[in-house]
Design a protein around this motif. Structure first.
Motif, PDB file in Angstrom:
ATOM      1  N   TYR A   1       0.763  -1.218   0.050  1.00 33.58           N
ATOM      2  CA  TYR A   1      -0.049  -0.120   0.053  1.00 33.58           C
ATOM      3  C   TYR A   1       0.844   1.262  -0.088  1.00 33.58           C
TER       4      TYR A   1
ATOM      5  N   GLN B   1      -3.095  -0.735  11.938  1.00 38.10           N
ATOM      6  CA  GLN B   1      -4.082   0.189  11.418  1.00 38.10           C
ATOM      7  C   GLN B   1      -3.422   1.572  11.192  1.00 38.10           C
TER       8      GLN B   1
ATOM      9  N   ALA C   1      -7.667   2.557   8.078  1.00 36.30           N
ATOM     10  CA  ALA C   1      -7.455   1.438   7.461  1.00 36.30           C
ATOM     11  C   ALA C   1      -6.984   0.533   8.460  1.00 36.30           C
TER      12      ALA C   1
ATOM     13  N   VAL D   1      -8.447  -5.951   4.056  1.00 35.79           N
ATOM     14  CA  VAL D   1      -8.233  -4.818   4.667  1.00 35.79           C
ATOM     15  C   VAL D   1      -9.596  -3.921   4.547  1.00 35.79           C
TER      16      VAL D   1
ATOM     17  N   VAL E   1     -11.621  -0.276   5.438  1.00 35.66           N
ATOM     18  CA  VAL E   1     -11.229   1.190   5.388  1.00 35.66           C
ATOM     19  C   VAL E   1     -12.704   1.678   5.992  1.00 35.66           C
TER      20      VAL E   1
ATOM     21  N   LEU F   1      -8.373   8.511   0.636  1.00 33.80           N
ATOM     22  CA  LEU F   1      -8.953   7.042   0.886  1.00 33.80           C
ATOM     23  C   LEU F   1      -9.065   6.382  -0.605  1.00 33.80           C
TER      24      LEU F   1
ATOM     25  N   LEU G   1      -6.922   3.024  -1.406  1.00 32.34           N
ATOM     26  CA  LEU G   1      -7.618   1.817  -1.950  1.00 32.34           C
ATOM     27  C   LEU G   1      -7.009   1.352  -3.478  1.00 32.34           C
TER      28      LEU G   1
END
Length: 342
Positions: A18, A34, A48, A125, A127, A138, A142
């Protein structure tokens, strides 16, 4: 969607890659990570939760539903079914995603879950946000999420043999599970002091010993069982033939310690079941570990049930462990011989 700039750097947690949005913080836990951002003045937040991958033989939809029921609905109030997105592939991972509105006290927001199933594993995951303030972050987060391809060691293909000719299987293989209480903290199930432990010791001479021990805080007695017998390999088939064994119950120690025994309550001859598994050795780069995967069409006396779908193959994953590092201690006065009668 917003594209990433060349300066953004990928980070990796377990099998999840990520890009951390600017200004977000990390809060690592034992089995999860987190990442979050908050506005302390307004109470607005976005977060997330990334969960360690664990073994699974369930289909992708089943794993999504499992995480949604335990980690989403177990944390916030979701009154509607998730709106599902089209499934996608990432390497050999099957990605299942969905979202829904939620309430958490006075907070209202949107929760999105992206679950990956593959390589005999599952991870997810989740969110959540209660504001549109961090929507750009976000969207970028994602879009950045990926799942690492796990290298698979080629399945063993040997001529018919006993274990003596296949030293890659010889050794101690364990499946150690922690009992959970049914309550959650930060989306993670809380453990009790209980545990479920199963292990195979395959000797190079073709003999084996199987041990199991269950210590549950919700049960009166300790469950203990063992088998000895022979094992052999033919191509990708592993045959385990038990020759003797016992299933026992023991009272718990008066001290309450999970590592101590009380007295024997019950002992019966174990049902002996010869099983020919399909087996694989899988290397998981995220864990730097090679596991032994056993597959069989139905539950077994030793391994139990791993799939709730009667039409879905059962698969059990056992991790390697040094011979002197077993966590299953024998009850007082118990001696188990490897001298199996062939």
């Amino acid at each position: 969607m917003i594209a990433f700039t060349g300066s953004a750097q990928k980070e990796v947690y377990d099998v999840i890659s990520y890009t951390l949005p600017a200004g977000w913080k990390k809060d690592p836990k034992e089995k999860s990570l987190q990442i979050y951002i908050t506005d302390n003045k307004t109470g607005e937040y976005a977060l997330a939760l990334m969960v360690n991958s664990t073994e699974s033989s369930e289909p992708a939809s089943g794993n999504f539903n499992k995480f949604w029921a335990t980690m989403v609905k177990g944390t916030v109030n979701v009154s509607e079914e998730p709106t599902m997105l089209p499934p996608v592939k990432d390497h050999e991972w099957d990605i299942t995603s969905g979202w829904a509105n939620y309430t958490d006290g006075a907070n209202k927001g949107i929760v999105t879950q992206k679950t990956a199933t593959g390589y005999g594993k599952m991870t997810t995951v989740i969110v959540m946000t209660n504001t549109s303030k961090y929507q750009t972050d976000l969207d970028n987060l994602l879009n950045s999420i990926g799942f690492t391809a796990l290298t698979t060691i080629q399945e063993q293909n040997t001529s018919p043999s006993t274990g003596v000719d296949n030293p890659s299987i010889a050794g101690l293989w364990v499946r150690y599970l922690v009992e959970t209480s049914g309550t959650f903290s930060n989306g993670m199930p809380m453990p009790t002091a209980g545990y479920f432990r199963y292990e195979y010791r395959f000797n190079p001479d073709g003999t084996y010993r199987y041990l199991e021990k269950t210590f549950s805080v919700y049960s009166k007695n300790i469950i203990f069982g063992y088998e000895t017998g022979t094992w052999s390999v033919n191509g990708d088939k592993l045959t385990i033939k038990p020759l003797q064994g016992k299933s026992e119950e023991w009272s718990k120690s008066a001290s309450g310690r999970t590592s101590e025994w009380g007295s024997r309550v019950k002992s019966v001859n174990r049902k002996l079941e010869t099983v020919t598994y399909t087996y694989k050795l899988h290397y998981y780069s995220g864990m730097n570990e090679t596991d032994l995967l056993l597959q069989y069409a139905k539950p077994t006396e030793r391994d139990g049930r791993q799939s709730n779908d009667d039409n879905h193959v059962n698969e059990w994953s056992y991790s390697p462990r040094a011979l002197d590092k077993s966590l299953i201690d024998l009850p007082p006065g118990t001696k188990i011989s490897f001298n199996a009668r062939r």
